[in-house]
Motif scaffolding. Structure first.
Motif, PDB file in Angstrom:
ATOM      1  N   ILE A  32       0.836  -1.206   0.000  1.00 22.27           N
ATOM      2  CA  ILE A  32       0.000   0.000   0.000  1.00 22.27           C
ATOM      3  C   ILE A  32       0.867   1.251   0.000  1.00 22.27           C
ATOM      4  O   ILE A  32       0.642   2.184  -0.784  1.00 22.27           O
ATOM      5  N   THR A  36       0.845   3.932  -2.965  1.00 20.01           N
ATOM      6  CA  THR A  36       0.027   5.127  -2.725  1.00 20.01           C
ATOM      7  C   THR A  36       0.667   6.160  -1.808  1.00 20.01           C
ATOM      8  O   THR A  36       0.198   7.296  -1.762  1.00 20.01           O
ATOM      9  N   LEU A  38       0.374   5.981   1.363  1.00 13.84           N
ATOM     10  CA  LEU A  38      -0.362   5.919   2.627  1.00 13.84           C
ATOM     11  C   LEU A  38       0.343   4.984   3.597  1.00 13.84           C
ATOM     12  O   LEU A  38       0.789   3.905   3.212  1.00 13.84           O
ATOM     13  N   SER A  40       0.197   2.600   7.145  1.00 15.02           N
ATOM     14  CA  SER A  40      -0.799   1.681   7.710  1.00 15.02           C
ATOM     15  C   SER A  40      -1.838   2.458   8.513  1.00 15.02           C
ATOM     16  O   SER A  40      -3.044   2.218   8.387  1.00 15.02           O
ATOM     17  N   ASP A  42      -2.663   5.660   8.212  1.00 15.33           N
ATOM     18  CA  ASP A  42      -3.499   6.435   7.285  1.00 15.33           C
ATOM     19  C   ASP A  42      -4.617   5.556   6.735  1.00 15.33           C
ATOM     20  O   ASP A  42      -5.788   5.937   6.725  1.00 15.33           O
ATOM     21  N   PHE A  43      -4.221   4.379   6.259  1.00 15.69           N
ATOM     22  CA  PHE A  43      -5.172   3.469   5.616  1.00 15.69           C
ATOM     23  C   PHE A  43      -6.264   3.035   6.587  1.00 15.69           C
ATOM     24  O   PHE A  43      -7.455   3.051   6.247  1.00 15.69           O
ATOM     25  N   LEU A 108      -7.704   6.739  -0.785  1.00 13.35           N
ATOM     26  CA  LEU A 108      -8.267   5.450  -0.373  1.00 13.35           C
ATOM     27  C   LEU A 108      -8.707   4.644  -1.587  1.00 13.35           C
ATOM     28  O   LEU A 108      -8.488   3.431  -1.649  1.00 13.35           O
ATOM     29  N   ALA A 111      -5.776   3.006  -2.947  1.00 16.69           N
ATOM     30  CA  ALA A 111      -5.208   1.984  -2.054  1.00 16.69           C
ATOM     31  C   ALA A 111      -6.049   0.712  -1.992  1.00 16.69           C
ATOM     32  O   ALA A 111      -5.497  -0.381  -1.798  1.00 16.69           O
ATOM     33  N   ARG A 112      -7.351   0.819  -2.139  1.00 18.24           N
ATOM     34  CA  ARG A 112      -8.224  -0.356  -1.982  1.00 18.24           C
ATOM     35  C   ARG A 112      -7.875  -1.516  -2.901  1.00 18.24           C
ATOM     36  O   ARG A 112      -7.764  -2.650  -2.429  1.00 18.24           O
ATOM     37  N   HIS A 115      -4.721  -3.104  -1.712  1.00 14.75           N
ATOM     38  CA  HIS A 115      -4.978  -3.839  -0.474  1.00 14.75           C
ATOM     39  C   HIS A 115      -5.590  -5.207  -0.775  1.00 14.75           C
ATOM     40  O   HIS A 115      -5.127  -6.238  -0.262  1.00 14.75           O
TER      41      HIS A 115
END
Length: 151
Positions: A32, A36, A38, A40, A42-43, A108, A111-112, A115
């Motif tokens: 992630i 991105t 981001l 952990s 942040d996510f 987000l 990132a999804r 992830h």
């Protein structure tokens, strides 16, 4: 009073659990962050905010969900606000409300899929349906025990 003991098999189970969790989580976070930027934290915060239909939560609700120290959450939210991922507001009851911004939604959204792909590659693809059922039973049992210990 005698100190509790842990058998070698119990130690092996504990160490195996901890190592597996650290390695798996670390790989997912690495994917992630590399894709991105981001972290952990942040996510996790953005994911929790995304669960609400209005993409906001009271700061206290985030604190309860994350089970972080109040100072840690405050510093994390300050960093995220500085990067435009969230905004802090005060509602009519003088309660701090955390709201995901458009930039937070964009980040987000990027990132999804990373992830999902990473969870599949580093976790799900290595477990059978029976493994997943057993793991869910174990996590439910531990979660319930921890909830009971709080009450």
């Amino acid at each position: 009073m005698t100190a509790p003991t842990i058998t070698p098999d119990e130690w092996a189970a504990w160490r195996g659990f901890r190592r597996m969790a650290e390695i798996t989580s670390g790989r997912i976070v690495h994917d992630i962050t590399r894709s991105t930027g981001l972290s952990s934290a942040d996510f996790v915060v953005l994911m929790e905010l995304s669960k609400a239909k209005d993409r906001c939560r009271r700061q206290r609700e985030l604190l309860d969900y994350l089970e972080w120290d109040k100072t840690r959450l405050s510093h994390q939210l300050t960093r995220m606000a500085g990067r435009g991922l969230i905004e802090r507001d005060t509602d009519s009851d003088n309660v701090v409300v955390i709201r995901m911004t458009a930039e937070g939604r964009t980040q987000l959204g990027a990132a999804r899929p990373v992830h999902v792909t990473s969870v599949r590659r580093n976790f799900l693809d290595h477990l059978s349906a029976d493994d997943l059922a057993a793991l869910q039973q174990i996590t439910d049992k531990l979660h319930a025990a921890l909830q009971d210990a709080e009450n």
